[in-house]
Scaffold this motif. Structure first.
Motif, PDB file in Angstrom:
ATOM      1  N   VAL A 165       0.862  -1.173   0.000  1.00 58.93           N
ATOM      2  CA  VAL A 165       0.000   0.000   0.000  1.00 58.93           C
ATOM      3  C   VAL A 165       0.901   1.227   0.000  1.00 58.93           C
ATOM      4  O   VAL A 165       1.889   1.279   0.758  1.00 58.93           O
ATOM      5  N   GLY A 166       0.608   2.211  -0.860  1.00 59.96           N
ATOM      6  CA  GLY A 166       1.432   3.410  -0.906  1.00 59.96           C
ATOM      7  C   GLY A 166       0.765   4.556  -1.636  1.00 59.96           C
ATOM      8  O   GLY A 166      -0.376   4.432  -2.115  1.00 59.96           O
ATOM      9  N   ASN A 167       1.460   5.685  -1.690  1.00 60.98           N
ATOM     10  CA  ASN A 167       0.952   6.843  -2.423  1.00 60.98           C
ATOM     11  C   ASN A 167       0.978   6.552  -3.924  1.00 60.98           C
ATOM     12  O   ASN A 167       1.920   5.951  -4.435  1.00 60.98           O
ATOM     13  N   ASP A 168      -0.050   7.024  -4.609  1.00 61.98           N
ATOM     14  CA  ASP A 168      -0.161   6.765  -6.040  1.00 61.98           C
ATOM     15  C   ASP A 168       0.702   7.771  -6.814  1.00 61.98           C
ATOM     16  O   ASP A 168       0.195   8.688  -7.469  1.00 61.98           O
ATOM     17  N   ILE A 196       6.438   4.833  -8.771  1.00 60.55           N
ATOM     18  CA  ILE A 196       6.593   4.014  -7.565  1.00 60.55           C
ATOM     19  C   ILE A 196       6.546   2.527  -7.897  1.00 60.55           C
ATOM     20  O   ILE A 196       7.283   1.716  -7.323  1.00 60.55           O
ATOM     21  N   VAL A 197       5.711   2.153  -8.861  1.00 62.27           N
ATOM     22  CA  VAL A 197       5.624   0.745  -9.238  1.00 62.27           C
ATOM     23  C   VAL A 197       6.933   0.293  -9.889  1.00 62.27           C
ATOM     24  O   VAL A 197       7.439  -0.802  -9.625  1.00 62.27           O
ATOM     25  N   SER A 201      -0.538  -7.063  -9.440  1.00 64.40           N
ATOM     26  CA  SER A 201      -1.865  -6.477  -9.691  1.00 64.40           C
ATOM     27  C   SER A 201      -1.991  -5.232  -8.827  1.00 64.40           C
ATOM     28  O   SER A 201      -1.713  -5.273  -7.626  1.00 64.40           O
ATOM     29  N   ILE A 202      -2.393  -4.111  -9.443  1.00 60.17           N
ATOM     30  CA  ILE A 202      -2.437  -2.822  -8.759  1.00 60.17           C
ATOM     31  C   ILE A 202      -3.831  -2.200  -8.917  1.00 60.17           C
ATOM     32  O   ILE A 202      -4.400  -2.198 -10.014  1.00 60.17           O
ATOM     33  N   ASP A 203      -4.384  -1.661  -7.819  1.00 62.05           N
ATOM     34  CA  ASP A 203      -5.620  -0.874  -7.851  1.00 62.05           C
ATOM     35  C   ASP A 203      -5.323   0.501  -7.267  1.00 62.05           C
ATOM     36  O   ASP A 203      -4.592   0.617  -6.284  1.00 62.05           O
ATOM     37  N   SER A 204      -5.896   1.532  -7.858  1.00 64.39           N
ATOM     38  CA  SER A 204      -5.669   2.898  -7.378  1.00 64.39           C
ATOM     39  C   SER A 204      -6.997   3.505  -6.951  1.00 64.39           C
ATOM     40  O   SER A 204      -8.011   3.344  -7.631  1.00 64.39           O
ATOM     41  N   PHE A 259      -2.459   3.585  -3.849  1.00 66.26           N
ATOM     42  CA  PHE A 259      -2.507   2.361  -4.644  1.00 66.26           C
ATOM     43  C   PHE A 259      -2.369   1.168  -3.704  1.00 66.26           C
ATOM     44  O   PHE A 259      -1.696   1.226  -2.674  1.00 66.26           O
ATOM     45  N   ARG A 260      -3.081   0.116  -4.046  1.00 65.77           N
ATOM     46  CA  ARG A 260      -3.002  -1.144  -3.307  1.00 65.77           C
ATOM     47  C   ARG A 260      -2.710  -2.234  -4.321  1.00 65.77           C
ATOM     48  O   ARG A 260      -3.375  -2.324  -5.346  1.00 65.77           O
ATOM     49  N   GLY A 261      -1.717  -3.041  -4.019  1.00 60.47           N
ATOM     50  CA  GLY A 261      -1.357  -4.070  -4.983  1.00 60.47           C
ATOM     51  C   GLY A 261      -0.848  -5.335  -4.339  1.00 60.47           C
ATOM     52  O   GLY A 261      -0.443  -5.344  -3.167  1.00 60.47           O
ATOM     53  N   ASN A 262      -0.902  -6.432  -5.084  1.00 58.93           N
ATOM     54  CA  ASN A 262      -0.353  -7.721  -4.659  1.00 58.93           C
ATOM     55  C   ASN A 262       0.776  -8.109  -5.601  1.00 58.93           C
ATOM     56  O   ASN A 262       0.614  -8.078  -6.830  1.00 58.93           O
TER      57      ASN A 262
END
Length: 733
Positions: free
Chosen positions: A665-668, A672-673, A692-695, A700-703
């Motif tokens: 989890v981090g700032n969008d 950063i990715v 996989s990333i969701d904003s 952003f939250r990703g696995n």
């Protein structure tokens, strides 16, 4: 030992109070000199400072007196059992030998203590009954019925005493074991009151919120419930008195545990449970008039209130195997509420409260309980079954079963658990009858061996000389006795078929002048798709696999070895070929006694990797799933299936790649990715499988699914990822 063992004032007063109660209950049964010898042994152990408090800080002498009182007042045990309980700390501590006990108090007391000592030795290894020592525990139980009864009394006492204990881990273990072993045992032995108490206390300690939710609801509705019971039983009392019956009545609220189980089963709240209480009519009746007066009371109740015919339970005509006798009916009371009514006599009620021990007071009055046969059955299973987990599952399966009653052609009556089949009946008669059973004739109608038995059936077994036991029969039978006999027969058949098939293959090889190489043979069996050699031999024996195909495949493997210049090696090199392992796995999982070559898999729910603290869980199929100690499912597995848990650890070095999932989890922010993925790509020992990333709202939250080799590399990766600017959270899931 640290410091001198001493009684507190409260402990001394309670011990003396219990001693006086015991003397008033069983003092007349003591042999002259018993009391003096007991006093001398206890005082000697105190003076020599040979005792110590348990892990909860309890006084061992006081615990024994409390257990003895439960054994006497709530179970009905007498002199030998009480003396054994009071001497137990001395025997466990090693300062009192069984020979000394035998000389002072007799063989019976020494025999009970022998069983208790065996159990204590198991618990010294681990406070929870695991599969490895469950067999020995049952053997100790099966030696003497009183050992079981004392252990139940001891567990009830311990559960009462640990209410305020702070040792949470041990408290949980003690409670889980009370729920899955001791409560079912108490049920089997007819100790329904103690069974309910064990279940309620276990629920209280293990599921605190559920317990107090129901308790508070019961307290809130107590006044209205008591008023309803009084209104329900008033007219019945008048009618019973008018009929000249001597009786007393009491209302009983169902246990908190049973209400909780109903709520879960019916998926409803407390308010959705209607049959919260039962009414008990207890008749003061001479033995010769018991049945007549119970049915007379039944007639009076059902004349007043509409009965539910599907809920009639007649344990007067044919008592349960633990001796329980009673009439149970469910009637529609005022306000259209269903009420359970139990009708029994004083004698029956004492047997219902104190179980098998109460029969000793009524020798000659329906005292045969069937429990001796049950214990003999346990011994038989233990002698012939090599799988501890199967023994435990079968044993537990036998504890809570309802019963059906069927007749042989000669009119002999047999009891079976509900759901038992014709095949169970056949094996109950004799192993040979079971092995050759093809079906049965019930009420003149031919039925298959899968047919379930119903109360009142007259069963005549049909056999055939060509019939043989089959593996699928294990799924047909219900009783542990039948399962044990089928497994034994299958093993014998397997050995015979294996020898026959092996001889056929060797003869064929000799005829074609082919030299037999064990390592090539092992590989050939695997190539043909068989996991076990015994399965291969069975297919050869029954003709499913043509022996010429076997020879051709064997020659093909030898030819390939010759072309590749392989040197034949020992079959030991192939002991791990049937493992289900991740590709490239060369780590060795050591489980319990350093066993290798075990069929195991890594659990997907927690994705353990080399270096994690792990445990094994034995699945229904016999394989082992490896979980992390902090797996989200670990608590539920330990609670419900503690006997299937085995200790596990990694051995060797972490050179295989394991798949793990990281949540980030981090700032969008732009880039950063890329920063995250570049860290992974720069390490040649890491592989990024997927991302996989969701904003959402600037976050952003990703696995990230990553392949790595052990926990040390995982920790390094986590540190690097957490240092990336803008990252707020990185965790393993």
């Amino acid at each position: 030992m640290n410091g001198k063992f001493e009684f507190s004032t409260e402990e001394r007063d309670e011990t003396l109070n219990i001693l006086n109660k015991l003397k008033s209950e069983i003092g007349h049964l003591l042999v002259p000199g018993d009391e003096e010898k007991l006093h001398e042994i206890i005082m000697r152990s105190l003076c020599q400072n040979e005792l110590s408090r348990n892990s909860f800080g309890h006084n061992p002498i006081l615990l024994c007196f409390q257990t003895a009182l439960i054994a006497v007042e709530e179970i009905g045990l007498r002199r030998d059992a009480v003396i054994a309980i009071l001497l137990n700390p001395g025997v466990q501590g090693g300062f009192l030998s069984l020979d000394d006990v035998r000389g002072m108090f007799g063989d019976s007391v020494a025999g009970i203590l022998h069983g208790l000592k065996r159990i204590a030795e198991l618990y010294s290894k681990n406070p929870v009954v695991e599969s490895e020592n469950f067999r020995n525990l049952l053997l100790s139980f099966a030696e003497d019925m009183r050992v079981i009864l004392i252990m139940i009394a001891d567990r009830v006492n311990l559960m009462r005493q640990i209410r305020d204990a702070e040792n949470g881990g041990v408290k949980r273990n003690v409670s889980e074991e009370a729920a899955y072993l001791y409560a079912p045992l108490a049920h089997k032995l007819g100790l329904y009151k103690l069974k309910s108490e064990l279940e309620d206390l276990s629920l209280k300690y293990l599921e605190h919120d559920a317990y107090y939710l129901i308790k508070d609801k019961l307290n809130a509705t107590k006044k209205s419930r008591d008023a309803y019971i009084a209104g329900f039983i008033g007219p019945i009392e008048e009618k019973l008195t008018a009929a000249g019956l001597k009786f007393h009545m009491k209302g009983r609220t169902k246990s908190i545990h049973s209400i909780w189980q109903k709520m879960k089963k019916q998926k409803c709240g407390f308010e959705g449970i209607y049959d919260l209480f039962a009414i008990r009519i207890i008749l003061d009746s001479p033995v010769e008039k018991e049945k007549m007066q119970c049915w007379q009371a039944y007639s009076i109740v059902t004349d007043m209130y509409m009965p539910n015919p599907k809920r009639l339970r007649d344990w007067l005509s044919v008592p349960k195997s633990n001796g329980y006798e009673s009439l149970h009916i469910t009637v529609l009371g005022p306000d259209n509420k269903w009420v359970e009514v139990q009708i029994r006599t004083d004698r029956m009620d004492e047997i219902a409260e104190k179980g098998v021990a109460a029969h000793w007071r009524y020798k000659g009055v329906k005292s045969e309980t069937g429990l001796d046969e049950w214990l003999a059955n346990i011994r038989s299973i233990l002698e012939h079954n090599g799988d501890n987990l199967q023994v435990m599952d079968q044993f537990k399966m036998d504890l809570y079963e309802d019963e059906v009653y069927v007749f042989s052609p000669k009119g002999d009556l047999f009891k079976f658990p509900k759901g038992a089949t014709v095949l169970d009946f056949a094996y109950h008669i004799h192993s040979k009858v079971g092995n050759s059973c093809t079906g049965a004739r019930i009420s003149g109608k031919i039925v298959s061996l899968r047919e379930q038995l119903r109360s009142g059936d007259q069963v005549e077994i049909v056999t055939s000389a060509v019939q043989k036991p089959k593996q699928e029969w294990l799924n047909i039978v219900k009783t542990s006795r039948a399962k044990s006999k089928i497994r034994l027969a299958l093993k014998e058949t397997q050995v015979k078929e294996g020898l026959f098939a092996k001889e056929m293959i060797e003869r064929k090889f000799r005829n074609r002048k082919i030299e037999l190489d064990e390592s090539a043979m092992t590989r050939m069996v695997k190539k043909l798709g068989f996991r076990e050699t015994s399965e291969f031999y069975r297919h050869v024996s029954d003709g499913t696999l043509d022996i010429n195909t076997v020879v051709d495949k064997y020659l093909e493997i030898l030819q390939r070895d010759s072309n590749q210049g392989d040197v034949p090696v020992s079959a030991d090199g192939y002991t791990l070929q049937n493992e289900v392992l991740p590709q490239g796995m060369d780590d060795v999982l050591v489980i319990d006694r350093n066993l290798k070559g075990i069929d195991y898999q890594l659990a997907r729910c927690c994705q353990p990797i080399y270096g994690d603290s792990i445990f094994g869980f034995v699945t229904v199929s016999g394989g082992i799933k490896v979980h992390r100690e902090d797996c989200p499912n670990a608590a539920e597995l330990r609670k419900r299936f503690g006997y299937r848990i085995v200790r596990a650890k990694w051995s060797g070095k972490g050179s295989s790649l394991y798949s793990i999932t990281l949540r980030v989890v981090g700032n969008d922010d732009i880039g950063i990715v890329n920063n995250l993925t570049s860290i992974i790509s720069k390490d040649e020992k890491l592989t990024l499988r997927s991302i996989s990333i969701d904003s959402d709202d600037g976050l952003f939250r990703g696995n990230l699914v990553v392949m790595l080799d052990d926990t040390s590399r995982l920790e390094n990766l986590l540190k690097k990822l957490r240092m990336v600017k803008g990252v707020k959270l990185v965790e393993r899931i």
